[in-house]
Design a protein around this motif. Structure first.
Motif, PDB file in Angstrom:
ATOM      1  N   ASP A 168       0.813  -1.216   0.000  1.00  0.00           N
ATOM      2  CA  ASP A 168       0.000   0.000   0.000  1.00  0.00           C
ATOM      3  C   ASP A 168       0.850   1.271   0.000  1.00  0.00           C
ATOM      4  O   ASP A 168       0.346   2.359   0.212  1.00  0.00           O
ATOM      5  N   ALA A 169       2.142   1.133  -0.241  1.00  0.00           N
ATOM      6  CA  ALA A 169       3.046   2.282  -0.249  1.00  0.00           C
ATOM      7  C   ALA A 169       3.126   2.882  -1.648  1.00  0.00           C
ATOM      8  O   ALA A 169       3.032   2.180  -2.647  1.00  0.00           O
ATOM      9  N   ASP A 170       3.295   4.180  -1.705  1.00  0.00           N
ATOM     10  CA  ASP A 170       3.423   4.885  -2.976  1.00  0.00           C
ATOM     11  C   ASP A 170       4.916   5.027  -3.303  1.00  0.00           C
ATOM     12  O   ASP A 170       5.494   6.104  -3.201  1.00  0.00           O
ATOM     13  N   GLU A 176       9.173  12.513   0.083  1.00  0.00           N
ATOM     14  CA  GLU A 176       9.578  12.572   1.483  1.00  0.00           C
ATOM     15  C   GLU A 176       8.445  12.174   2.433  1.00  0.00           C
ATOM     16  O   GLU A 176       8.674  11.514   3.440  1.00  0.00           O
ATOM     17  N   GLU A 177       7.203  12.567   2.106  1.00  0.00           N
ATOM     18  CA  GLU A 177       6.070  12.229   2.964  1.00  0.00           C
ATOM     19  C   GLU A 177       5.868  10.716   3.028  1.00  0.00           C
ATOM     20  O   GLU A 177       5.562  10.156   4.086  1.00  0.00           O
ATOM     21  N   GLU A 178       6.024  10.038   1.897  1.00  0.00           N
ATOM     22  CA  GLU A 178       5.860   8.586   1.865  1.00  0.00           C
ATOM     23  C   GLU A 178       6.995   7.908   2.631  1.00  0.00           C
ATOM     24  O   GLU A 178       6.777   6.907   3.313  1.00  0.00           O
ATOM     25  N   ALA A 208       8.505   9.151   5.193  1.00  0.00           N
ATOM     26  CA  ALA A 208       8.169   9.335   6.612  1.00  0.00           C
ATOM     27  C   ALA A 208       7.127   8.303   7.053  1.00  0.00           C
ATOM     28  O   ALA A 208       7.223   7.765   8.164  1.00  0.00           O
ATOM     29  N   ARG A 209       6.145   8.006   6.196  1.00  0.00           N
ATOM     30  CA  ARG A 209       5.150   6.984   6.525  1.00  0.00           C
ATOM     31  C   ARG A 209       5.805   5.614   6.682  1.00  0.00           C
ATOM     32  O   ARG A 209       5.486   4.860   7.590  1.00  0.00           O
ATOM     33  N   LEU A 210       6.714   5.289   5.776  1.00  0.00           N
ATOM     34  CA  LEU A 210       7.407   4.002   5.842  1.00  0.00           C
ATOM     35  C   LEU A 210       8.281   3.900   7.091  1.00  0.00           C
ATOM     36  O   LEU A 210       8.346   2.858   7.734  1.00  0.00           O
ATOM     37  N   ALA A 249       7.781   5.423   9.898  1.00  0.00           N
ATOM     38  CA  ALA A 249       6.886   5.287  11.051  1.00  0.00           C
ATOM     39  C   ALA A 249       6.451   3.839  11.231  1.00  0.00           C
ATOM     40  O   ALA A 249       6.179   3.400  12.346  1.00  0.00           O
ATOM     41  N   ARG A 250       6.403   3.082  10.126  1.00  0.00           N
ATOM     42  CA  ARG A 250       6.026   1.678  10.204  1.00  0.00           C
ATOM     43  C   ARG A 250       7.244   0.771  10.343  1.00  0.00           C
ATOM     44  O   ARG A 250       7.138  -0.439  10.224  1.00  0.00           O
TER      45      ARG A 250
END
Length: 98
Positions: free
Chosen positions: A21-23, A47-49, A51-53, A55-56
């Motif tokens: 589900d990652a971009d 960069e936002e993606e 940061a999401r990765l 965080a996981r």
């Protein structure tokens, strides 16, 4: 800004699940390689993606930023405006020379 990243996981299935589900742009022929005891893939993400990765990352994946990907405007500065064939020699480098 886009960055080239290395995504690493414990197994191929864990890597696949992290990227499901990652971009992240893995290119037209994604490739996962074994690096030590982990599986890694190279991709490009905003960069936002990233940061999401990150965080996981507690799910067993790790992210390493390799480099910043230049945008189209800055890449245009790398192209010469002169006649590259004027000297009679073919230009060098990647790409088709016609």
């Amino acid at each position: 800004m886009k960055r080239r990243i290395r995504i690493m996981a414990q197994s191929k299935s864990a890597l696949r699940q992290a990227l499901a589900d990652a971009d992240v742009d893995l290119g037209c022929r994604p490739l996962a390689q074994i690096e030590g005891e982990r599986i890694a893939a190279i991709g490009v993400a905003e960069e936002e993606e990233i940061a999401r990765l990150v965080a996981r990352a507690s799910t067993g994946i790790s992210i390493e930023v390799l480099e910043t990907v230049p945008d189209a405007r800055s890449r245009l500065g790398l192209v010469s405006s002169g006649n590259r064939f004027l000297s009679g020699e073919l230009p060098r480098g990647p790409g088709k020379k016609e």
